[in-house]
Each structure stands twice: as C-alpha cells, then as structure tokens.
Design a protein around this motif. Structure first.
Motif, PDB file in Angstrom:
ATOM      1  N   SER A   1      35.118  28.049  22.618  1.00 52.80           N
ATOM      2  CA  SER A   1      36.530  27.771  22.325  1.00 52.80           C
ATOM      3  C   SER A   1      37.282  27.278  23.555  1.00 52.80           C
ATOM      4  O   SER A   1      38.221  26.498  23.436  1.00 52.80           O
ATOM      5  N   THR A   2      36.892  27.749  24.722  1.00 52.69           N
ATOM      6  CA  THR A   2      37.617  27.432  25.951  1.00 52.69           C
ATOM      7  C   THR A   2      36.620  27.093  27.052  1.00 52.69           C
ATOM      8  O   THR A   2      35.545  27.703  27.127  1.00 52.69           O
ATOM      9  N   ILE A   3      36.975  26.127  27.875  1.00 56.00           N
ATOM     10  CA  ILE A   3      36.087  25.688  28.954  1.00 56.00           C
ATOM     11  C   ILE A   3      36.898  25.606  30.247  1.00 56.00           C
ATOM     12  O   ILE A   3      37.979  25.006  30.265  1.00 56.00           O
ATOM     13  N   LEU A   4      36.353  26.197  31.300  1.00 61.84           N
ATOM     14  CA  LEU A   4      37.014  26.113  32.610  1.00 61.84           C
ATOM     15  C   LEU A   4      36.304  25.040  33.439  1.00 61.84           C
ATOM     16  O   LEU A   4      35.081  25.073  33.602  1.00 61.84           O
ATOM     17  N   VAL A   5      37.101  24.085  33.931  1.00 59.68           N
ATOM     18  CA  VAL A   5      36.569  22.954  34.688  1.00 59.68           C
ATOM     19  C   VAL A   5      36.837  23.226  36.174  1.00 59.68           C
ATOM     20  O   VAL A   5      37.989  23.340  36.594  1.00 59.68           O
ATOM     21  N   ILE A   6      35.750  23.330  36.932  1.00 56.98           N
ATOM     22  CA  ILE A   6      35.840  23.805  38.317  1.00 56.98           C
ATOM     23  C   ILE A   6      35.826  22.635  39.305  1.00 56.98           C
ATOM     24  O   ILE A   6      34.893  21.819  39.304  1.00 56.98           O
ATOM     25  N   GLY A   7      36.826  22.605  40.187  1.00 56.67           N
ATOM     26  CA  GLY A   7      36.833  21.628  41.269  1.00 56.67           C
ATOM     27  C   GLY A   7      36.019  22.124  42.444  1.00 56.67           C
ATOM     28  O   GLY A   7      35.873  23.337  42.641  1.00 56.67           O
ATOM     29  N   PHE A   8      35.447  21.197  43.216  1.00 57.95           N
ATOM     30  CA  PHE A   8      34.696  21.631  44.406  1.00 57.95           C
ATOM     31  C   PHE A   8      35.039  20.798  45.640  1.00 57.95           C
ATOM     32  O   PHE A   8      34.488  21.022  46.721  1.00 57.95           O
TER      33      PHE A   8
END
Ligand code: NI
Length: 254
Positions: free
Chosen positions: A31-38
C-alpha cells in the motif's frame, strides 16, 4: 497490506517501466512505498516521485559512499527538503567499511552532521551499515533517547539486534532473510520484538530467493513477509499488519 520501507525506485533502472512496477506493487498488496535518497540527486528524485503519487513517501540523505559530497550547501538543501510534507525521514546515512569508498573519518563526520540535523528537525533516520557495527552502535548509543530510526537491511546477529533494540531502534529485514544460508538474519527475524520490525526490499538490489540476481521491486516485499511469518509460525497477514503499524508510528505519515 504491506509497506516497503526501503526502495530506490527513483533511479534509472526503473525508468523504462516505473508505472508498471508501481501497479504490480499495489496488486501485491503493497500500500505504501518509501523512496530512499542516497545523495543529492537521488534525494531530489525521491521527493519529485513522492509528489506524483499519494502512496509514496521520500527520504533525503547522503550515503557513506559519497560522504565527501556533503558540503554545507547540500546540508542546507537537505534541511529545506526535510520540511516537505512527503519527506518523512533522513537517510540513508551511516558507515560502510566494506566498500570503503570514503575514508572512515570522512564517513563519520558526514554521519554526525546528519545526525545533528535529524535531531534538530526531530526526524527519524534510515541507517546504512556494512561491517561497521563497532562504530555505529556507540555513535547511536551516545544519542540514546534523542534520535529514532531503523537499521535497514539488518545483517548482524541476535546480540547486535538486542543492542540496537535497547537504544530504541527498529530493525529492517529484507530479501536476504529468504536466502537459505542467511542463518543470522533468520535468527534475528525470529527473535526481534514484533513492535520493532520493519520489512523492505532495498530494490533494485537484493531480490528475494525466487528472483535472486534479477532486479528487485516493491511487490516482492510480500516474499520477505512470508518468510518471516514462516520463521515465526504466524500468518503473513499478521506480519503485514504489525509492520504497517510500526512504520506509521515511527515515520508519522499521517
Ligand atoms: Ni538502500
């Protein structure tokens, strides 16, 4: 329902079919996705993507590989982005003594500066660690009670898991738990207190056993939940429900 707490779907590997990837995730119950910056570019990319989709959230941060790029200007940009309504954590930040792409002292300096920023802004953090528990845990222990977050893609043993729990951290379990020889990660998945567990893919990397070596994607987080459910002799629905609750309380998405 599942939440994939660690993805990099903003990067170019997903350019050809990102919408199909997001559709497959929804069909799999993610349902939910966390998009991680690097780094700066992928942090901006994460925010841009999260602005376009209601069920996506973003993080911003400088990975230890590129610690040397954490200039005062970049830090200032991160500070501004942390006020964005779709940005819910600082990361991924930490230490990587396996690939050693930046000197340890530079990595530690960038880590501390970003921990200061997280504390100042009251934001949880996403911690990357590779072969560096001996330095990461004391740094976090020194800030016990002042900072919260997740040790993502946890690969330590049960003892290190307990130390991490004691200082208030969550444990992120990914596709490695499905690999037949990943005994430490499986033991951790069995014993971690349920209220501290998060699930993730770390896609496009580290695909679960059935897709090992191929591009990973958020839909496969279900395989991670299934393996943890099997190890704990509970239902996959329970793992989905509890990890969703944990995610929402740690990251305050609403
Ligand atoms: Ni990652």
């Amino acid at each position: 329902m599942f939440i994939d707490s660690h993805t990099h779907i903003q990067i170019s590997q997903f350019d050809p079919d990102r919408d199909a990837v997001l559709k497959r995730a929804l069909e799999a119950g993610v349902s939910t996705i966390l998009v991680i910056g690097f780094d700066l570019e992928t942090s901006l990319g994460a925010v841009e993507l999260a602005e376009k989709h209601e069920n996506l959230f973003a993080t911003v941060g400088m990975h230890p590989h590129d610690a040397k790029d954490l200039t005062p200007d970049v830090l200032k940009t991160f500070r501004e982005l942390l006020n964005h309504p779709k940005v819910i954590a600082l990361g991924e930040i930490g230490l990587d003594y396996y690939r050693n792409l930046s000197p340890h002292a530079v990595q530690k300096d960038a880590f501390e500066k970003q921990l200061d920023l997280a504390e100042e802004m009251g934001m949880p953090i996403i911690v990357h660690n590779r072969d560096a528990y001996m330095d990461i845990l004391p740094i976090l222990e020194a800030r016990r009670g002042q900072i919260q977050g997740v040790l993502h893609c946890f690969t330590g043993d049960v003892e290190l898991m307990h130390r991490s729990i004691e200082i208030g951290f969550h444990i992120g379990i990914g596709g490695i738990v499905t690999y037949p020889n990943a005994k430490d990660v499986q033991a951790v998945a069995r014993e971690v207190p349920l209220e501290r567990l998060l699930i993730e893919t770390d896609c496009p990397w580290l695909a679960p056993q059935s897709w090992r070596g191929k591009r990973n994607e958020p839909a496969y987080v279900r395989a991670v939940a299934e393996k943890i459910a099997e190890l704990r002799e509970t239902s996959v629905g329970t793992i989905g429900e509890i990890t969703t609750k944990n995610f929402n309380s740690l990251f305050k998405t609403h």
